[in-house]
Design a protein around this motif. Structure first.
Motif, PDB file in Angstrom:
ATOM      1  N   ARG A  97       1.064  -1.239  -0.243  1.00 42.42           N
ATOM      2  CA  ARG A  97       0.308   0.146   0.117  1.00 42.42           C
ATOM      3  C   ARG A  97       0.822   0.922  -0.018  1.00 42.42           C
ATOM      4  N   VAL A  98       0.743   2.066  -1.302  1.00 43.24           N
ATOM      5  CA  VAL A  98       1.788   3.172  -1.581  1.00 43.24           C
ATOM      6  C   VAL A  98       0.698   4.360  -1.641  1.00 43.24           C
ATOM      7  N   ALA A 100       0.853   7.741  -2.604  1.00 40.46           N
ATOM      8  CA  ALA A 100       1.660   8.636  -3.468  1.00 40.46           C
ATOM      9  C   ALA A 100       0.660  10.919  -3.744  1.00 40.46           C
ATOM     10  N   SER A 105       2.545  10.647  -8.075  1.00 39.45           N
ATOM     11  CA  SER A 105       1.525  10.196  -9.331  1.00 39.45           C
ATOM     12  C   SER A 105       1.700  10.335 -10.774  1.00 39.45           C
ATOM     13  N   LEU A 109       5.657   7.268 -10.025  1.00 43.20           N
ATOM     14  CA  LEU A 109       5.121   6.218  -9.909  1.00 43.20           C
ATOM     15  C   LEU A 109       5.120   4.988 -10.691  1.00 43.20           C
ATOM     16  N   VAL A 113       6.159   1.195 -10.435  1.00 37.54           N
ATOM     17  CA  VAL A 113       4.863   0.148 -10.702  1.00 37.54           C
ATOM     18  C   VAL A 113       4.708  -0.988 -11.737  1.00 37.54           C
ATOM     19  N   VAL A 125      -0.288  -4.262  -5.751  1.00 33.25           N
ATOM     20  CA  VAL A 125      -0.355  -2.309  -5.263  1.00 33.25           C
ATOM     21  C   VAL A 125      -0.603  -2.104  -5.318  1.00 33.25           C
ATOM     22  N   GLN A 126      -1.617  -0.672  -4.277  1.00 30.76           N
ATOM     23  CA  GLN A 126      -2.683  -0.564  -3.714  1.00 30.76           C
ATOM     24  C   GLN A 126      -1.896   1.226  -4.082  1.00 30.76           C
ATOM     25  N   VAL A 127      -2.337   1.952  -4.685  1.00 32.32           N
ATOM     26  CA  VAL A 127      -2.122   3.397  -4.841  1.00 32.32           C
ATOM     27  C   VAL A 127      -2.861   4.422  -4.544  1.00 32.32           C
ATOM     28  N   THR A 129      -4.268   8.631  -3.687  1.00 28.70           N
ATOM     29  CA  THR A 129      -3.656   9.956  -3.086  1.00 28.70           C
ATOM     30  C   THR A 129      -4.386  10.519  -2.223  1.00 28.70           C
ATOM     31  N   MET A 144      -0.765   2.040   5.791  1.00 26.61           N
ATOM     32  CA  MET A 144       0.172   2.127   4.282  1.00 26.61           C
ATOM     33  C   MET A 144       1.495   1.797   5.120  1.00 26.61           C
TER      34      MET A 144
END
Length: 303
Positions: A97-98, A100, A105, A109, A113, A125-127, A129, A144
């Motif tokens: 979990r990132v 960003a 972004s 990234l 990714v 991968v979970q981004v 914002t 996170m």
């Protein structure tokens, strides 16, 4: 020894009320009554010997005393959650979990990714914002794994660690053919007749922008629009004569492709580090460290 009167329910209740700035909302999330939540907070304050919240306003805010405790309590809960994941076979470890910020972004990234998922297809991968404060709160409570973006103000970095990857500046961009592009020499006072899109007051770069404008005698901007939405900013600046003040990384591709043009302004004073923010002494999960290694490799190309 930790005072035995402090229970996990005290910490959980305190963190939720602090995050939501409301006893009512904190109680709702925890599925308890408001009086029960208020009593729990009061018990914790009595044990700690100080008030955690300023109750003089309609919206609850942390006192200086409460702010210090929040940072350490959230890290402690994060460590506990990671430990539980580990003994349960690290079920949550297959998701990285990132958090960003906008500057990465669009620039750093996506390539990171793509490279990571090509070599680790079984790790999701979970981004996420959002405003920096919101992402920092999620990082502290282990929702996170790490954040990538500009370093936050030192006052909110207690208990957290920052690893710089590269430096970037704030820029001013306009659409191709904008009236200002034909004015030479360019000076900041020429901004006055135009709409200005600014980062919101909670954005990491906002203090830098304010100082830059103030240092150049620009104090009364017309029709300010505040946004952290790169999608809105990109569309608005291309359809109007607005000037967008934003991190270079957000618009680097637009400028390279000719969709936007940089104003000839020296913004070197806004140069600042972009990198990882992590939970200080709390070790990152192994899948997260794998992604961080890929990001480091991609970031080396931007130095």
């Amino acid at each position: 020894m930790i005072d035995p009167r402090i229970r996990l329910r005290h910490i959980a209740c305190f963190l939720e009320v602090a995050r939501l700035k409301s006893v009512v909302e904190g109680a709702r999330v925890l599925n308890i009554s408001q009086p029960a939540a208020s009593k729990t907070i009061k018990e914790l304050e009595e044990v700690l010997g100080g008030e955690l919240f300023d109750r003089s306003r309609r919206t609850l805010t942390l006192t200086a005393f409460g702010d210090v405790f929040y940072r350490y309590a959230s890290n402690s809960l994060a460590s506990l959650r990671l430990g539980m994941d580990a003994v349960k076979g690290n079920v949550a470890g297959t998701i990285v979990r990132v958090g960003a910020l906008p500057t990465v972004s669009a620039r750093l990234l996506p390539a990171s990714v793509a490279a990571f998922t090509a070599t680790h297809p079984n790790i999701r991968v979970q981004v996420v914002t959002g405003p920096n404060e919101h992402l920092l709160n999620q990082l502290r409570t282990a929702e996170m794994d790490f954040i990538i973006g500009r370093m936050a103000e030192p006052s909110v970095m207690v208990g957290l660690a920052f690893e710089p990857l590269y430096a970037e500046r704030v820029v001013m961009v306009v659409r191709p053919g904008h009236p200002l592009l034909g004015q030479q020499p360019f000076a900041l006072h020429r901004l006055a007749p135009y709409q200005i899109m600014m980062p919101t007051r909670g954005a990491v770069i906002r203090p830098l922008v304010d100082r830059m404008l103030l240092a150049n005698g620009v104090t009364n901007l017309r029709d300010q629009i505040e946004t952290v939405s790169d999608a809105f900013g990109r569309a608005y600046v291309q359809e109007t004569d607005a000037i967008w003040i934003i991190s270079e990384g957000v618009v680097a591709r637009d400028v390279a492709e000719g969709a936007m043009v940089l104003l000839p302004v020296d913004t070197s004073e806004t140069l600042g580090p972009v990198g990882f923010t992590t939970r200080g002494e709390v070790a990152s999960e192994f899948p997260a460290t794998l992604l961080m290694d890929v990001v480091r490799e991609q970031a080396s190309k931007l130095r």
